[in-house]
Every structure is written in structure tokens, then in C-alpha cells.
Write a protein that holds these residues in place. Structure first.
Motif, PDB file in Angstrom:
ATOM      1  N   LEU A 155      68.772  68.738  -3.973  1.00  0.00           N
ATOM      2  CA  LEU A 155      68.255  67.705  -3.082  1.00  0.00           C
ATOM      3  C   LEU A 155      68.137  68.226  -1.657  1.00  0.00           C
ATOM      4  N   SER A 156      69.138  68.956  -1.219  1.00  0.00           N
ATOM      5  CA  SER A 156      69.128  69.509   0.130  1.00  0.00           C
ATOM      6  C   SER A 156      67.988  70.502   0.318  1.00  0.00           C
TER       7      SER A 156
ATOM      8  N   LEU B  57      64.601  61.834  -8.982  1.00  0.00           N
ATOM      9  CA  LEU B  57      64.254  63.081  -8.314  1.00  0.00           C
ATOM     10  C   LEU B  57      62.764  63.409  -8.416  1.00  0.00           C
ATOM     11  N   TYR B  58      62.086  62.838  -9.390  1.00  0.00           N
ATOM     12  CA  TYR B  58      60.664  63.140  -9.620  1.00  0.00           C
ATOM     13  C   TYR B  58      59.801  62.974  -8.361  1.00  0.00           C
ATOM     14  N   PRO B  59      59.888  61.834  -7.632  1.00  0.00           N
ATOM     15  CA  PRO B  59      59.021  61.689  -6.447  1.00  0.00           C
ATOM     16  C   PRO B  59      59.289  62.740  -5.383  1.00  0.00           C
TER      17      PRO B  59
ATOM     18  N   TRP C  72      58.261  59.859   5.443  1.00  0.00           N
ATOM     19  CA  TRP C  72      57.550  58.960   4.528  1.00  0.00           C
ATOM     20  C   TRP C  72      58.432  58.579   3.349  1.00  0.00           C
ATOM     21  N   LEU C  73      59.149  59.568   2.786  1.00  0.00           N
ATOM     22  CA  LEU C  73      60.050  59.291   1.666  1.00  0.00           C
ATOM     23  C   LEU C  73      61.257  58.475   2.117  1.00  0.00           C
TER      24      LEU C  73
ATOM     25  N   LEU D 207      62.909  56.476  -0.977  1.00  0.00           N
ATOM     26  CA  LEU D 207      62.939  57.381  -2.127  1.00  0.00           C
ATOM     27  C   LEU D 207      63.989  58.483  -1.970  1.00  0.00           C
ATOM     28  N   LEU D 208      64.203  58.938  -0.746  1.00  0.00           N
ATOM     29  CA  LEU D 208      65.231  59.957  -0.536  1.00  0.00           C
ATOM     30  C   LEU D 208      66.619  59.372  -0.776  1.00  0.00           C
ATOM     31  N   GLN D 209      66.856  58.195  -0.226  1.00  0.00           N
ATOM     32  CA  GLN D 209      68.142  57.532  -0.427  1.00  0.00           C
ATOM     33  C   GLN D 209      68.374  57.231  -1.907  1.00  0.00           C
ATOM     34  N   ASN D 210      67.308  56.869  -2.605  1.00  0.00           N
ATOM     35  CA  ASN D 210      67.415  56.582  -4.031  1.00  0.00           C
ATOM     36  C   ASN D 210      67.851  57.822  -4.814  1.00  0.00           C
ATOM     37  N   ALA D 211      67.313  58.981  -4.427  1.00  0.00           N
ATOM     38  CA  ALA D 211      67.672  60.224  -5.099  1.00  0.00           C
ATOM     39  C   ALA D 211      69.147  60.564  -4.876  1.00  0.00           C
TER      40      ALA D 211
END
Length: 306
Positions: free
Chosen positions: A221-222, A50-52, A238-239, A244-248
Motif C-alpha cells: 500500500l505504501s 486494493l484493486y482501485p 482523488w483516491l 478509496l485509500l482509506q478503504n484499502a
């Protein structure tokens, strides 16, 4: 193997503490110490995922506000002579939001000077730079700048609202948008503080079971996703493009809890076709697949979607 580790007394009782782990035990109901430590490590994994996203919210908001106000009010737009507010009265104390903004910029300038002296061994006068001060500001600065005190005729809002929030607005009312944005920023700032202070990311009043914890994380997240989209859709794209979004979202999933608890199924891979099927499953469901080569359980590896 995880079952060969000595979890007590050193690891759990001394290095982490049973008090800290009690909330994990109550919410996730682990059957043993392996599962308990698994969910503890899963929380650390969630925080890193979640950090990024939270950092992107803070940086995007900060720079969007700064870019808009610098063009209008000049380089040091945060000075008291430039940044006016609605309830100003000569000799009267500033409202709390205004005072926080002022105090934060004073503190940021002092921190910039102190850090510059320490890093470069400068002994003479140091003039704070625009970028230097901006980089030292606290997240609360940008939350307070969205306060209604700065909304009104000849004030920064609503004049610069469309420049700072260039995405699709959920409402046509400037006041309503400002209030919604501030509420989301306040929520994410509190959430960020929890993440950065090594607290359980999922913890809040009303979370009593694993399903509640995951719902809480998805709610945050939402909010982050919607706020980035509101600031500028490209910030979110960009994320997404970089995964990075999918990773979160993948981290905030029950399957990941089971993986860290060593309860996930390990898929034997004996051919390229089976490998291809596992990769396809991994991408289709945005999940991590644990696997090993057929006949060699020690050759464990993970298939992680990009």
C-alpha cells in the motif's frame, strides 16, 4: 448463522480445496472452520479494496508516459523508428526490456484489431488507433519503459522524467529516480498479478504469522501511495477524497479479519447518542463497527466510514 453452514465436505474440500486453504491455516491459525473461511473471505475483501489503488497506478503511469512522449515523438511514438535506446547497434538483437516493449505494442495492436472485428463485425482492413492500442497494452510495457536502456542523451529519459513524475522527487538524481520508480512498478505489477489471479494477497516468502501478512500488505500500500504521489499528487488526492485509500488501509487490518471470522464485538444501539458515538469511533479509527438495535439481534448492520 455461520455455524449452521456445512463447511465440509462440499465447501472446503471440493469447491475451494484443503490444499488452497492450508496456507491460511498455517499463517492465521484459525480455531475452527468458521474462522478459516472467514480469513479466506477477508482475503477476497482485501483484493477488492486494493484493486482501485493498483489500477490507478497503472493507468496514471501509462497516461503520464503517453502524454509526454506523444507531444515529443508523435501519436505512434512506440514505433521502432521513434523509440531509440542506449545500446542500439545495427544488426544486433535488442535488449530484453526493449524487446518486451516492442512485442507488447505489436500484441496490443493485434488485440485491438481482433476485438474490433469481433465486436463490430468488421471484415475489411482495420487501422489501429492510438487510444485503442494504448488501452490494450500490458502493465509490463510501462515497467520496461523505465529501464535504463532508455536513459541517455537524446533518449526519452531524463528528458521527460519531470513531466511523467511531476510530484516531489525523493532524490535529485534522475538515474536514481528512474531506478526507484521501475523497482516500485515491478513490485506492484507482480502484486497486481497475484490479486487478479485470486491468490492470497498477503502471501510471500517470510510471512509466517498474521502480523507478517498485514505488514506485507501495508508495504505494498505504501509503495502504491508513494508512486501515485510521485506521478502527480492529484492522483492520490482523488483516491483520498473518495475514500478509496482509506478503504484499502482499513481492509488490511486485524479488526477486519476478526469481523470476517465473526469474532468482532457487535455494539447494541439503543439511542441516537450511542449511534453518534459509534459513528465517531468508526471515523476516528477508520474501522467498521458491527451493530444491532437493542433488543433485536437480528437487525444487524455495519457502520462504515466514508
Amino acid at each position: 448463522m455461520p455455524t449452521t453452514l456445512h463447511y465440509r465436505p462440499e465447501l472446503i474440500n471440493k469447491l475451494i480445496s484443503t490444499e488452497r486453504l492450508n496456507s491460511y491455516r498455517l499463517v492465521f491459525q484459525p480455531a475452527n472452520d468458521v474462522e478459516l473461511m472467514g480469513v479466506y473471505l477477508w482475503n477476497a475483501h482485501v483484493c477488492s479494496a486494493l484493486y482501485p489503488l493498483i489500477s490507478a497506478v497503472e493507468i496514471s503511469l501509462r497516461n503520464a508516459i503517453d502524454h509526454a512522449l506523444t507531444r515529443d515523438l508523435g501519436t505512434f511514438w512506440w514505433s521502432s523508428t521513434q523509440l531509440r535506446y542506449r545500446s542500439y547497434r545495427a544488426g544486433a538483437a535488442s535488449p530484453r526490456a526493449v524487446q518486451i516493449v516492442n512485442d507488447n505494442f505489436v500484441a496490443a495492436a493485434r488485440k485491438y484489431i481482433a476485438d474490433t472485428r469481433k465486436r463490430y463485425q468488421v471484415k475489411g482492413h482495420i487501422r489501429p488507433t492510438h487510444a485503442g492500442v494504448l488501452a490494450k497494452t500490458d502493465f509490463s510495457t510501462w515497467e520496461c519503459l523505465l529501464d535504463a536502456e532508455f536513459m541517455g542523451r537524446n533518449l526519452i529519459w531524463p528528458r521527460h522524467l519531470s513531466s511523467v513524475f511531476s510530484g516531489r522527487w525523493p532524490t535529485q538524481q534522475a538515474g536514481s529516480l528512474l531506478a526507484q520508480a521501475k523497482e516500485n512498478v515491478a513490485t506492484l505489477r507482480d502484486f497486481r498479478n497475484r490479486l487478479f489471479h485470486h491468490e492470497p494477497a498477503w502471501k510471500r516468502y517470510g510471512v509466517q504469522a498474521e502480523v507478517d501478512a498485514l505488514a506485507h500488505l501495508h508495504e505494498k500500500l505504501s509503495k502504491a501511495e508513494n508512486l501515485l504521489r510521485l506521478i502527480h499528487p492529484e492522483s492520490l488526492s482523488w483516491l483520498e477524497i473518495n475514500g478509496l485509500l482509506q478503504n484499502a488501509y482499513r481492509a488490511c487490518n486485524a479488526a477486519e479479519i476478526r469481523r470476517f471470522q465473526h469474532l468482532a464485538r457487535v455494539h447494541p444501539i439503543g439511542s441516537l447518542n450511542v449511534l453518534a458515538e459509534s459513528v465517531a469511533r468508526c471515523h476516528e479509527h477508520n474501522c467498521v463497527v458491527a451493530a444491532h438495535l437493542v433488543g433485536d439481534p437480528a437487525s444487524g448492520f455495519l457502520i462504515v466510514p466514508r
